[in-house]
Design a protein around this motif. Sequence first.
Motif: not given
Length: 198
Positions: A66-70, A99-101, A131-133, A143-146
């Motif tokens: 819910a807070d974005g990518p981790a 904990p976020r995962i 994840f900056a940049g 939907g997990s970040p690739r």
Amino acid sequence: MGHAGMAATAVRHLRAVGAPTAVEPLPRPALRAVREDERAPVEPGEFRRVLGHFASGVTIVTALDADGPAGFACQSFASLSLDPPLVVFMVARTSTTWPRIAAAGTFCVNVLGAGQGALCRSFAVSGADKFAGVDWAPAPVTGSPRLAGAPAWIDCAITAVHTGGDHLIVVGRVEGLGAARDSAPLLFHQGRFGHFTP
């Protein structure tokens, strides 16, 4: 069981074994193999030095909550089973990313290539905006970040979490995977990055 159900199962298990389910890290657990009046069988520094002789690949494990990518850098990753398709990674019990995962119930393992040492280092720090940049797209199933430029990715749902001393052993069922291109791997050996020369 859907992804939300798997996340709830993972969190229930973590609470049952006393592992972190919130962002606050737990204190380092006591060694279970030795009594209070005994010495540990090996010194931690020597343990790291000897085990550092084992070269490993390097990955970044990511999730979207819910807070974005981790995500975090992980060299403790392996395939576990072909039928059903399972993979496993290990994460420190004190990790603030885990904990976020766990809450997401899903993750994507991004296998890093030879030129991605700087990316790995940026995900190995704590407390920064990792994840900056960094370009990424949602993995097709969870939907997990690739991560852009990663030679291979494995999209997974958490199926089990086990304790292993000061780490947790996370088992994931592979829901999707792919290899974007052939690439030399990023290797880690004796505290340094290296590469494989065929």
